[in-house]
Design a protein around this motif. Sequence first.
Motif, PDB file in Angstrom:
ATOM      1  N   GLN A  54      41.940  -8.146  12.608  1.00  0.00           N
ATOM      2  CA  GLN A  54      41.814  -9.498  13.159  1.00  0.00           C
ATOM      3  C   GLN A  54      41.125 -10.457  12.193  1.00  0.00           C
ATOM      4  O   GLN A  54      40.957 -11.629  12.498  1.00  0.00           O
ATOM      5  CB  GLN A  54      41.033  -9.464  14.477  1.00  0.00           C
ATOM      6  CG  GLN A  54      41.759  -8.790  15.624  1.00  0.00           C
ATOM      7  CD  GLN A  54      41.012  -8.937  16.940  1.00  0.00           C
ATOM      8  OE1 GLN A  54      39.815  -9.197  16.969  1.00  0.00           O
ATOM      9  NE2 GLN A  54      41.715  -8.762  18.048  1.00  0.00           N
ATOM     10  N   GLY A 159      54.550 -12.779  25.447  1.00  0.00           N
ATOM     11  CA  GLY A 159      54.098 -12.340  24.132  1.00  0.00           C
ATOM     12  C   GLY A 159      53.357 -11.022  24.095  1.00  0.00           C
ATOM     13  O   GLY A 159      52.751 -10.686  23.074  1.00  0.00           O
ATOM     14  N   GLU A 160      53.395 -10.251  25.173  1.00  0.00           N
ATOM     15  CA  GLU A 160      52.715  -8.955  25.201  1.00  0.00           C
ATOM     16  C   GLU A 160      53.665  -7.851  24.745  1.00  0.00           C
ATOM     17  O   GLU A 160      54.843  -7.854  25.110  1.00  0.00           O
ATOM     18  CB  GLU A 160      52.206  -8.646  26.607  1.00  0.00           C
ATOM     19  CG  GLU A 160      51.158  -9.626  27.104  1.00  0.00           C
ATOM     20  CD  GLU A 160      50.780  -9.372  28.555  1.00  0.00           C
ATOM     21  OE1 GLU A 160      49.673  -9.765  28.953  1.00  0.00           O
ATOM     22  OE2 GLU A 160      51.596  -8.779  29.297  1.00  0.00           O
ATOM     23  N   ILE A 240      56.050 -12.850  16.556  1.00  0.00           N
ATOM     24  CA  ILE A 240      55.116 -11.731  16.706  1.00  0.00           C
ATOM     25  C   ILE A 240      55.221 -10.782  15.516  1.00  0.00           C
ATOM     26  O   ILE A 240      54.208 -10.323  14.981  1.00  0.00           O
ATOM     27  CB  ILE A 240      55.382 -10.989  18.031  1.00  0.00           C
ATOM     28  CG1 ILE A 240      54.992 -11.889  19.202  1.00  0.00           C
ATOM     29  CG2 ILE A 240      54.610  -9.670  18.091  1.00  0.00           C
ATOM     30  CD1 ILE A 240      55.371 -11.339  20.561  1.00  0.00           C
ATOM     31  N   GLN A 243      53.343 -12.320  12.711  1.00  0.00           N
ATOM     32  CA  GLN A 243      51.882 -12.218  12.870  1.00  0.00           C
ATOM     33  C   GLN A 243      51.388 -10.802  12.584  1.00  0.00           C
ATOM     34  O   GLN A 243      50.326 -10.618  11.985  1.00  0.00           O
ATOM     35  CB  GLN A 243      51.487 -12.643  14.282  1.00  0.00           C
ATOM     36  CG  GLN A 243      51.631 -14.130  14.543  1.00  0.00           C
ATOM     37  CD  GLN A 243      51.017 -14.566  15.859  1.00  0.00           C
ATOM     38  OE1 GLN A 243      50.380 -13.784  16.550  1.00  0.00           O
ATOM     39  NE2 GLN A 243      51.207 -15.831  16.215  1.00  0.00           N
ATOM     40  N   SER A 248      47.830  -9.250  11.003  1.00  0.00           N
ATOM     41  CA  SER A 248      47.310  -7.913  11.317  1.00  0.00           C
ATOM     42  C   SER A 248      47.513  -6.906  10.185  1.00  0.00           C
ATOM     43  O   SER A 248      47.004  -5.782  10.255  1.00  0.00           O
ATOM     44  CB  SER A 248      47.981  -7.381  12.593  1.00  0.00           C
ATOM     45  OG  SER A 248      47.628  -8.179  13.700  1.00  0.00           O
ATOM     46  N   TYR A 272      46.483  -7.067  17.655  1.00  0.00           N
ATOM     47  CA  TYR A 272      47.303  -8.149  18.207  1.00  0.00           C
ATOM     48  C   TYR A 272      47.204  -8.167  19.734  1.00  0.00           C
ATOM     49  O   TYR A 272      47.081  -9.240  20.343  1.00  0.00           O
ATOM     50  CB  TYR A 272      48.764  -7.982  17.782  1.00  0.00           C
ATOM     51  CG  TYR A 272      49.693  -8.915  18.544  1.00  0.00           C
ATOM     52  CD1 TYR A 272      49.853 -10.237  18.148  1.00  0.00           C
ATOM     53  CD2 TYR A 272      50.355  -8.481  19.687  1.00  0.00           C
ATOM     54  CE1 TYR A 272      50.656 -11.113  18.863  1.00  0.00           C
ATOM     55  CE2 TYR A 272      51.170  -9.344  20.413  1.00  0.00           C
ATOM     56  CZ  TYR A 272      51.316 -10.657  19.992  1.00  0.00           C
ATOM     57  OH  TYR A 272      52.110 -11.515  20.719  1.00  0.00           O
ATOM     58  N   CYS A 273      47.267  -7.002  20.363  1.00  0.00           N
ATOM     59  CA  CYS A 273      47.210  -6.927  21.829  1.00  0.00           C
ATOM     60  C   CYS A 273      45.915  -7.515  22.384  1.00  0.00           C
ATOM     61  O   CYS A 273      45.893  -8.043  23.500  1.00  0.00           O
ATOM     62  CB  CYS A 273      47.354  -5.474  22.290  1.00  0.00           C
ATOM     63  SG  CYS A 273      48.997  -4.755  22.015  1.00  0.00           S
ATOM     64  N   LYS A 275      44.315 -10.050  21.134  1.00  0.00           N
ATOM     65  CA  LYS A 275      44.245 -11.496  20.932  1.00  0.00           C
ATOM     66  C   LYS A 275      44.403 -12.228  22.260  1.00  0.00           C
ATOM     67  O   LYS A 275      45.236 -11.861  23.078  1.00  0.00           O
ATOM     68  CB  LYS A 275      45.355 -11.955  19.974  1.00  0.00           C
ATOM     69  CG  LYS A 275      45.082 -11.650  18.524  1.00  0.00           C
ATOM     70  CD  LYS A 275      46.265 -12.058  17.660  1.00  0.00           C
ATOM     71  CE  LYS A 275      46.539 -13.536  17.778  1.00  0.00           C
ATOM     72  NZ  LYS A 275      47.610 -13.972  16.844  1.00  0.00           N
ATOM     73  N   LYS A 277      45.179 -15.585  22.548  1.00  0.00           N
ATOM     74  CA  LYS A 277      46.275 -16.535  22.430  1.00  0.00           C
ATOM     75  C   LYS A 277      47.456 -15.869  21.729  1.00  0.00           C
ATOM     76  O   LYS A 277      47.365 -15.514  20.561  1.00  0.00           O
ATOM     77  CB  LYS A 277      45.835 -17.776  21.652  1.00  0.00           C
ATOM     78  CG  LYS A 277      44.811 -18.626  22.392  1.00  0.00           C
ATOM     79  CD  LYS A 277      44.488 -19.895  21.622  1.00  0.00           C
ATOM     80  CE  LYS A 277      43.482 -20.751  22.393  1.00  0.00           C
ATOM     81  NZ  LYS A 277      43.147 -21.992  21.652  1.00  0.00           N
ATOM     82  N   LYS A 278      48.540 -15.704  22.474  1.00  0.00           N
ATOM     83  CA  LYS A 278      49.745 -15.080  21.940  1.00  0.00           C
ATOM     84  C   LYS A 278      50.917 -16.043  22.092  1.00  0.00           C
ATOM     85  O   LYS A 278      50.905 -16.905  22.980  1.00  0.00           O
ATOM     86  CB  LYS A 278      50.066 -13.777  22.693  1.00  0.00           C
ATOM     87  CG  LYS A 278      48.970 -12.721  22.652  1.00  0.00           C
ATOM     88  CD  LYS A 278      49.438 -11.478  23.410  1.00  0.00           C
ATOM     89  CE  LYS A 278      48.386 -10.382  23.388  1.00  0.00           C
ATOM     90  NZ  LYS A 278      47.212 -10.712  24.209  1.00  0.00           N
ATOM     91  N   ARG A 280      54.166 -17.404  23.564  1.00  0.00           N
ATOM     92  CA  ARG A 280      54.683 -17.177  24.903  1.00  0.00           C
ATOM     93  C   ARG A 280      55.715 -18.240  25.278  1.00  0.00           C
ATOM     94  O   ARG A 280      55.749 -19.320  24.704  1.00  0.00           O
ATOM     95  CB  ARG A 280      53.560 -17.170  25.937  1.00  0.00           C
ATOM     96  CG  ARG A 280      52.778 -18.452  26.033  1.00  0.00           C
ATOM     97  CD  ARG A 280      51.613 -18.321  27.006  1.00  0.00           C
ATOM     98  NE  ARG A 280      52.073 -18.018  28.348  1.00  0.00           N
ATOM     99  CZ  ARG A 280      51.321 -17.463  29.289  1.00  0.00           C
ATOM    100  NH1 ARG A 280      50.089 -17.122  29.018  1.00  0.00           N
ATOM    101  NH2 ARG A 280      51.796 -17.243  30.484  1.00  0.00           N
TER     102      ARG A 280
END
Length: 293
Positions: A54, A159-160, A240, A243, A248, A272-273, A275, A277-278, A280
């Motif tokens: 991160q 975004g998950e 994603i 990112q 990451s 990432y999980c 975070k 703010k993802k 979406r």
Amino acid sequence: MNKLIDIFCDVDDFCHKFLPVWEAELIANGTKKRRRQSKMTTSECMTIVIAFHQSNHRDFKNFYIGLVQRYWLEDFPTLLSYTRFLHKMSALIIPMCAYFQTVKGKPTGIAFVDSTSLKVCHNIRIPRNRVFDGVAKRGKGTMGWFYGFKLHLLINHIGEIISLKITPGNTNDRTPIPELCKNLYGKLYADKGYIGKKLSEKLAEGDIDLVTTVRKNMKAKAISIFDRAMLSKRYIIETINDQLKNISQVEHSRHRSGTGFMLNVISGIVAYCLKKKKPRIKLSASEFGLMEV
């Protein structure tokens, strides 16, 4: 610093439940003979590894020596040397994989799937690579040929990450889909690389509707306005992937072992999980209702 404390508290709560069960199983089957206590706890080590992914640092050595050992000694009073910490990292892969199961997302009825390359070396160095000899394979993606693996991701519309799978680079994108979609339901949006009658029929048996665009040499098919709109928003999974690679750091060419490679990937995904703010797609209740139209 509050973020670091939040990560540690969550990881430590997980380790208090998981580690006794896991260690008892290892002792029972003879894999582990004794329980030697380390200066640093597993939760402390996992926190540092997740924090690295991160932090926007590009290599772990500079992160550990330049940041952790200089400024985080009060937070980790029993901090190990860099070399000793590297030896301990190999024992983190199973707890990290188990921890991912607690932080991953859940199906929402709208999902996206895609794969991205994980290069382990430059193409001109393929003949000299010994770390992944016989494991990594040559594959071809949108950016050309590469040597390494593929990361297959399944995400929901907020975004998950729901599930993932790592395969050799020459694996067909459709191959891991049935396993990735075990607990999925609703709509699954994918690109042209996932077109296949057998795959669509198999997913339909589990109440999953695979929606893709068509190739130029195929007949146009009827598609709802909602599905067309969702296909146009497939950039969410590409964002994603970007990112994961550039923030990451799940992809680099400095691996010295397969275990290190796997830990690096799963730790980056866990980071990432966690975070807040993802990327979406914002959908209202009425827009969700259009799925049935």
